[in-house]
Design a protein around this motif. Sequence first.
Motif, PDB file in Angstrom:
ATOM      1  N   GLY A 182     -38.451 -42.371  -0.449  1.00 25.99           N
ATOM      2  CA  GLY A 182     -38.639 -42.637  -1.702  1.00 25.99           C
ATOM      3  C   GLY A 182     -38.582 -44.258  -1.939  1.00 25.99           C
ATOM      4  O   GLY A 182     -38.365 -44.344  -3.439  1.00 25.99           O
ATOM      5  N   GLY A 242     -46.085 -41.027  -7.703  1.00 21.69           N
ATOM      6  CA  GLY A 242     -44.949 -40.356  -7.300  1.00 21.69           C
ATOM      7  C   GLY A 242     -45.128 -38.890  -6.949  1.00 21.69           C
ATOM      8  O   GLY A 242     -44.415 -38.291  -6.088  1.00 21.69           O
ATOM      9  N   VAL A 253     -45.417 -38.685  -3.182  1.00 27.27           N
ATOM     10  CA  VAL A 253     -44.113 -39.073  -2.475  1.00 27.27           C
ATOM     11  C   VAL A 253     -43.178 -37.645  -2.657  1.00 27.27           C
ATOM     12  O   VAL A 253     -42.632 -37.222  -1.536  1.00 27.27           O
ATOM     13  N   LEU A 254     -43.413 -37.038  -3.857  1.00 27.09           N
ATOM     14  CA  LEU A 254     -42.526 -35.903  -3.903  1.00 27.09           C
ATOM     15  C   LEU A 254     -43.137 -34.764  -2.798  1.00 27.09           C
ATOM     16  O   LEU A 254     -42.284 -34.083  -2.230  1.00 27.09           O
ATOM     17  N   MET A 273     -41.722 -35.506   0.380  1.00 28.05           N
ATOM     18  CA  MET A 273     -40.161 -35.367   0.478  1.00 28.05           C
ATOM     19  C   MET A 273     -40.016 -33.682   0.676  1.00 28.05           C
ATOM     20  O   MET A 273     -38.917 -33.464   1.598  1.00 28.05           O
ATOM     21  N   PHE A 294     -32.000 -31.436  -0.081  1.00 25.52           N
ATOM     22  CA  PHE A 294     -33.176 -32.081  -0.669  1.00 25.52           C
ATOM     23  C   PHE A 294     -34.330 -31.001  -0.841  1.00 25.52           C
ATOM     24  O   PHE A 294     -35.263 -31.312  -1.759  1.00 25.52           O
ATOM     25  N   GLY A 297     -41.953 -34.477 -12.519  1.00 19.86           N
ATOM     26  CA  GLY A 297     -41.777 -35.075 -10.893  1.00 19.86           C
ATOM     27  C   GLY A 297     -41.131 -36.311 -10.875  1.00 19.86           C
ATOM     28  O   GLY A 297     -40.423 -36.595  -9.912  1.00 19.86           O
ATOM     29  N   ALA A 298     -41.360 -37.329 -11.927  1.00 15.54           N
ATOM     30  CA  ALA A 298     -40.885 -38.642 -11.692  1.00 15.54           C
ATOM     31  C   ALA A 298     -39.420 -38.541 -11.736  1.00 15.54           C
ATOM     32  O   ALA A 298     -38.517 -39.255 -11.305  1.00 15.54           O
ATOM     33  N   VAL A 349     -37.490 -35.768 -10.918  1.00 17.93           N
ATOM     34  CA  VAL A 349     -37.046 -35.136  -9.548  1.00 17.93           C
ATOM     35  C   VAL A 349     -37.052 -36.227  -8.454  1.00 17.93           C
ATOM     36  O   VAL A 349     -35.965 -36.337  -7.558  1.00 17.93           O
ATOM     37  N   LEU A 350     -38.004 -37.274  -8.455  1.00 18.04           N
ATOM     38  CA  LEU A 350     -38.086 -38.522  -7.344  1.00 18.04           C
ATOM     39  C   LEU A 350     -36.828 -39.276  -7.503  1.00 18.04           C
ATOM     40  O   LEU A 350     -36.253 -39.532  -6.571  1.00 18.04           O
ATOM     41  N   MET A 405     -33.826 -37.562  -6.097  1.00 13.23           N
ATOM     42  CA  MET A 405     -33.899 -37.619  -4.789  1.00 13.23           C
ATOM     43  C   MET A 405     -33.473 -39.056  -4.077  1.00 13.23           C
ATOM     44  O   MET A 405     -32.762 -39.221  -3.143  1.00 13.23           O
ATOM     45  N   GLN A 406     -34.162 -39.891  -4.745  1.00 12.32           N
ATOM     46  CA  GLN A 406     -33.645 -41.448  -4.367  1.00 12.32           C
ATOM     47  C   GLN A 406     -32.165 -41.585  -4.534  1.00 12.32           C
ATOM     48  O   GLN A 406     -31.423 -42.084  -3.800  1.00 12.32           O
TER      49      GLN A 406
END
Lengths: 303, 303
Positions: free
Chosen positions: A132, A144, A147-148, A151, B128, B144-145, B147-148, B151-152
């Motif tokens: 991330g 993004g 990346v999601l 993950m 995760f 999604g942004a 959620v990302l 996660m970070q």
Amino acid sequence: MTSIPQMNAEVLQQAQQQIQRDLQTALDAFSIPEPLKSAVNHAVMLGGKRVRPALCYATSNLSTKNSNFAAVRRAAVAIEMIHCYSLAHDDLPCMDNDLLRRGQPTCHVAFGEDTALLAGDILQSMAFEVLGSRLFDTGVAVDGAIVLKQMQILATASSKMVCGQVLDLQAEGKHVDQEHLETIHRNKTGALIQAAIMMAAVTIFSGTDQAIPKLRQFGQAIGLAFQVQDDILDVTASTETLGKTAGKDEQVDKSTYPALMGLEQAQAYAQQLHDQAFDALKYFGENAQDLNQISRFLLSRKS
Amino acid sequence: MTSIPQMNAEVLQQAQQQIQRDLQTALDAFSIPEPLKSAVNHAVMLGGKRVRPALCYATSNLSTKNSNFAAVRRAAVAIEMIHCYSLAHDDLPCMDNDLLRRGQPTCHVAFGEDTALLAGDILQSMAFEVLGSRLFDTGVAVDGAIVLKQMQILATASSKMVCGQVLDLQAEGKHVDQEHLETIHRNKTGALIQAAIMMAAVTIFSGTDQAIPKLRQFGQAIGLAFQVQDDILDVTASTETLGKTAGKDEQVDKSTYPALMGLEQAQAYAQQLHDQAFDALKYFGENAQDLNQISRFLLSRKS
């Protein structure tokens, strides 16, 4: 039937150099107190074949116009961190109680059980942190959504790996048929190998691209082939060549392919799985030369 | 100086019911082989105060128009899974070697060390997985942004938690000053508490919103206050009330706030930190009533 040329691991060597550099860069980006820092370093930097990162890079080379190489590099680091965490935990006294890994003392031998446990624990979260992060980004950040997806793939594979570990422990000392053995390995080692491929795949192909099922087929075959070869080497190779204790499987009465079907039959099965892997790669033509080269290496490896 | 009214943990009780349901839903969504499934269930479902999920829900209630409640629910499940993994690993013989947790045998006592280790391992990746899943979604998926970002935040907090654990182990039997003790706790417990708040915050506030630094200030104060109170309770409460072995800190010569500054001073410090927390919440006015209620409960808790 695909012939096996002399091992040419040029692609693998390049991948090893790349991942070694990238892992070090990633580790240096973290602020970790001692002795955890040294233990993590020990668990990660001692080497190994780096098959998963190599598969990750090679998959990304299926497309000549990959603008997301930073995301591929992060994926390779993340997947190798997960792999290394699993090794540090597998080696613990309450698990395999292994003293030797890659020709060196295992993490708990060098740093104590508590630190080895925590090194594995933090490596798992570090993997998601790296994924991330903007590490290796040049210019514009990677989408993004990609990346999601990475993950999600990594998390699912990591959970499957643990399930495979449990199935493996449960099977010790029991007679297990081939189907059950494959379920174990599709989880224990296959899932992470598959993830290495798919985490790169999502950077170049959309979810509906025909390339995706082909790569899944390749990943499944190569993942299983890798494990069959591992079982064979445990019988045929020496501790010195392996860098870890040889003959260990038989010692703990583990279900293996040579034990299940005999050594020769296991070797034939490894070849058959590799043929399936090569077959799946035909779809990509010339672009798959890196993946082909890694597959050939995996079949001919001696350790 | 804020007065401490009689504990009214209605909000906390509601949160406990919500998280208990959601954790069970999440666990049921996974296919995990036995005995790992039972061990994971044991580690997660036995209860506990569920402070982190409660903070997560209460933070999301700072805005009346939160359309991302599914993402908040996933965050609460994920954060509690990380917390439960850390407890299962902390209790292991090579760590605190605790036999009792929440009035029940610890995970390794009930299921063996190997399974408890793997239960912790898979809980981390499951966290995760849940975060990246569509669990609890109704209709349109969450951005999604967001959620990302969650996660970070979760990955970073999980790594910090392990660092805090190491700092804590390193400090055993040594004289540690207040600054060092706070560094330990900001990592060991503070980071995850802060994450519970921030993972909800990103679903309702943008990165530039003034609410973000206010919530960070609140999270830091409440996280540290929680630990000071934990240290106090280890001295003043019984094993029966705590549901875990009391007096353990002194036994292993752990640096604690009562040991460092005396019991009364530690109690005054807990109150001071809570005042800081309440102060940060003033920014949100009436909307912060849930967070206020949880904070009051944390200061007055007896276990």
